[in-house]
Design a protein around this motif. Structure first.
Motif, mmCIF file in Angstrom:
data_model
loop_
_atom_site.group_PDB
_atom_site.id
_atom_site.type_symbol
_atom_site.label_atom_id
_atom_site.label_comp_id
_atom_site.label_asym_id
_atom_site.label_seq_id
_atom_site.Cartn_x
_atom_site.Cartn_y
_atom_site.Cartn_z
ATOM 1 N N ALA A 94 0.825 -1.204 0.000
ATOM 2 C CA ALA A 94 0.000 0.000 0.000
ATOM 3 C C ALA A 94 0.863 1.261 0.000
ATOM 4 N N ARG A 95 1.925 1.255 0.755
ATOM 5 C CA ARG A 95 2.809 2.430 0.772
ATOM 6 C C ARG A 95 3.397 2.697 -0.604
ATOM 7 N N ALA A 96 3.577 1.646 -1.391
ATOM 8 C CA ALA A 96 4.143 1.813 -2.728
ATOM 9 C C ALA A 96 3.139 2.397 -3.718
ATOM 10 N N PHE A 97 1.845 2.109 -3.537
ATOM 11 C CA PHE A 97 0.878 2.439 -4.588
ATOM 12 C C PHE A 97 -0.241 3.396 -4.170
ATOM 13 N N VAL A 98 -0.385 3.646 -2.878
ATOM 14 C CA VAL A 98 -1.547 4.394 -2.400
ATOM 15 C C VAL A 98 -1.121 5.722 -1.781
ATOM 16 N N ARG A 99 -1.878 6.757 -2.104
ATOM 17 C CA ARG A 99 -1.682 8.082 -1.524
ATOM 18 C C ARG A 99 -3.018 8.593 -0.995
ATOM 19 N N PRO A 100 -3.005 9.643 -0.152
ATOM 20 C CA PRO A 100 -4.266 10.164 0.394
ATOM 21 C C PRO A 100 -5.288 10.450 -0.704
ATOM 22 N N GLY A 101 -6.508 9.994 -0.463
ATOM 23 C CA GLY A 101 -7.578 10.183 -1.428
ATOM 24 C C GLY A 101 -7.763 9.026 -2.380
ATOM 25 N N ASP A 102 -6.768 8.161 -2.503
ATOM 26 C CA ASP A 102 -6.915 6.958 -3.323
ATOM 27 C C ASP A 102 -7.844 5.972 -2.627
ATOM 28 N N LEU A 121 -2.732 5.618 5.615
ATOM 29 C CA LEU A 121 -2.319 6.336 4.413
ATOM 30 C C LEU A 121 -3.302 7.420 3.991
ATOM 31 N N GLY A 122 -4.387 7.584 4.729
ATOM 32 C CA GLY A 122 -5.378 8.582 4.351
ATOM 33 C C GLY A 122 -6.159 8.179 3.116
ATOM 34 N N ALA A 123 -6.256 6.879 2.852
ATOM 35 C CA ALA A 123 -6.990 6.374 1.693
ATOM 36 C C ALA A 123 -8.434 6.070 2.084
ATOM 37 N N ARG A 147 -9.871 5.633 -9.140
ATOM 38 C CA ARG A 147 -9.134 5.918 -7.908
ATOM 39 C C ARG A 147 -8.713 4.649 -7.180
ATOM 40 N N THR A 148 -9.203 3.486 -7.620
ATOM 41 C CA THR A 148 -8.829 2.217 -6.979
ATOM 42 C C THR A 148 -7.375 1.904 -7.286
ATOM 43 N N LYS A 149 -6.582 1.732 -6.250
ATOM 44 C CA LYS A 149 -5.156 1.431 -6.434
ATOM 45 C C LYS A 149 -4.807 0.001 -6.044
ATOM 46 N N VAL A 150 -5.409 -0.493 -4.970
ATOM 47 C CA VAL A 150 -5.084 -1.839 -4.467
ATOM 48 C C VAL A 150 -6.376 -2.546 -4.059
ATOM 49 N N ILE A 151 -6.465 -3.819 -4.409
ATOM 50 C CA ILE A 151 -7.514 -4.695 -3.890
ATOM 51 C C ILE A 151 -6.844 -5.735 -3.003
ATOM 52 N N TYR A 152 -7.304 -5.825 -1.768
ATOM 53 C CA TYR A 152 -6.824 -6.865 -0.860
ATOM 54 C C TYR A 152 -7.891 -7.954 -0.771
#
Length: 367
Positions: A94-102, A121-123, A147-152
């Motif tokens: 998540a730290r690699a791909f996600v920023r606030p608002g994502d 991360l403020g996501a 806005r979707t960056k990661v699916i867990y």
């Protein structure tokens, strides 16, 4: 004088207290999804041997462990990253791909840590509705946005113990937009089968947005050593190596993991035992009227018979008082009427069934 102001709001973290049982009974903790079996003796011997050189750092790249993993699972070593538990690795992703608002997408009753990662991360967390407590692929795909960056996706899931069919999982891999990283968290995958896990690993080479995470904590009985790993596309491996701590896996965990892989036959025996015990405990609880959700893990989700006016907290308090068994009351929204319990040894599970039956047949005994 003003105080330093953090950029993140603190969450309430509930600490589990461990106190002696009032009757002096040994505690049987079935709340943490741990293996009831100790590591193989060869693993303990390897740990003790390495501990004698405790003044020396472990390999910061976990090279020998990664080599053993590559050999065991037929993977290129450059696609393997080891971590301080798979928990560290899902956080790094998540730290690699996600920023606030994502947006981070998870199933409705997905693992709590995924929500916690988003908070750090403020996501924004998006929860895809489930079908019968099981992640639904069509629902997940319909929730994907720009806005979707990661699916867990935990396969199987914690705390429900369920997962989509393997066909549906592979359809998600194929139909997911390429800008979204799919993290297949196989913390409990070995209880479905090593072949199942391998088929997901085999998809990574042709899917630059697929990551498979694994742990030694559950099936391999190494929870105390905090050892996880992930299989990632080469380009993502370079990024995660940049983000991880320089020496994130301690030396004892590294040798423990190597020895566990060398003695996987005993691990398979333990898995087979727990899968059989899951059937026995499920059927035993159901015979007393308990509702037990289908599970493919080393734990089950249980609630009281619909006709019973008591609460699962009453059940947990009774089991603790009478047998020293500790359960976990599920706190996630929509699941508060459930308790989650992991499988113990056959003797421990027998004790659970004995007192679970008494709780139902003699309600006055619970007062």
């Amino acid at each position: 004088m003003s105080a330093p102001q953090p950029y993140i709001d603190a969450l309430k973290i509930t600490e589990t207290l461990r106190v002696p049982h009032p009757k002096g009974l040994p505690l049987i903790d079935l709340s943490l999804n741990e293996s009831p079996f100790a590591p193989p003796q060869a693993v303990l011997d390897a740990i003790c041997q390495r501990a004698a050189r405790g003044n020396k750092y472990g390999d910061p790249f976990s090279t020998d462990l990664r080599t053993a993993l590559a050999h065991t699972y037929n993977l290129p070593i450059e696609t393997i990253i080891c971590g301080n538990g798979s928990e560290e690795l899902v956080d790094l992703i998540a730290r690699a791909f996600v920023r606030p608002g994502d947006e981070i997408l998870m199933s409705q009753n997905g693992f709590y840590q995924f929500q916690l990662i988003a908070h750090r991360l403020g996501a924004k967390v998006i929860r895809a509705p489930e079908s019968t407590l099981t992640a639904d692929v069509d629902s997940i795909l319909s929730c994907v946005t720009d806005r979707t960056k990661v699916i867990y996706l935990a396969l199987p899931n914690n705390p429900t113990g369920t997962m989509p069919t393997e066909e549906e999982i592979h359809r998600l891999i194929d139909e997911l937009p390429s800008h979204v990283v799919l993290v297949a968290d196989l913390a409990y995958g070995e209880f479905v089968g090593f072949d199942f896990c391998q088929r997901l690993h085999d998809r990574v080479a042709d899917h630059p947005n697929l990551i498979v995470t694994r742990t030694f904590s559950k099936a391999f009985s190494l929870a105390a050593y905090r050892l996880g790993w992930c299989n990632v596309p080469v380009a993502i491996a370079a990024v995660l190596n940049t983000l991880r701590a320089i020496a994130n896996v301690n030396a004892l965990a590294q040798v423990a993991g190597i020895a566990a892989l060398e003695h996987r036959a005993s691990i398979v025996e333990n898995i087979d035992t727990l899968n059989l015990e899951r059937t026995r405990v499920t059927q035993g609880l159901q015979s007393h009227g308990y509702r037990v959700e289908p599970s493919q893990t080393n734990f089950i989700l249980v609630t009281l018979p619909a006709s019973d006016p008591r609460d699962v907290d009453d059940w947990g308090a009774y089991l603790y008082a009478q047998s020293g068994i500790v359960l976990r009351r599920v706190r996630e929204p929509g699941l508060q009427h459930y308790a989650r319990l992991c499988l113990g040894t056959p003797d421990q599970n027998g004790l659970l069934l004995e007192h679970a039956g008494k709780f139902i047949t003699d309600p006055s005994s619970a007062n």
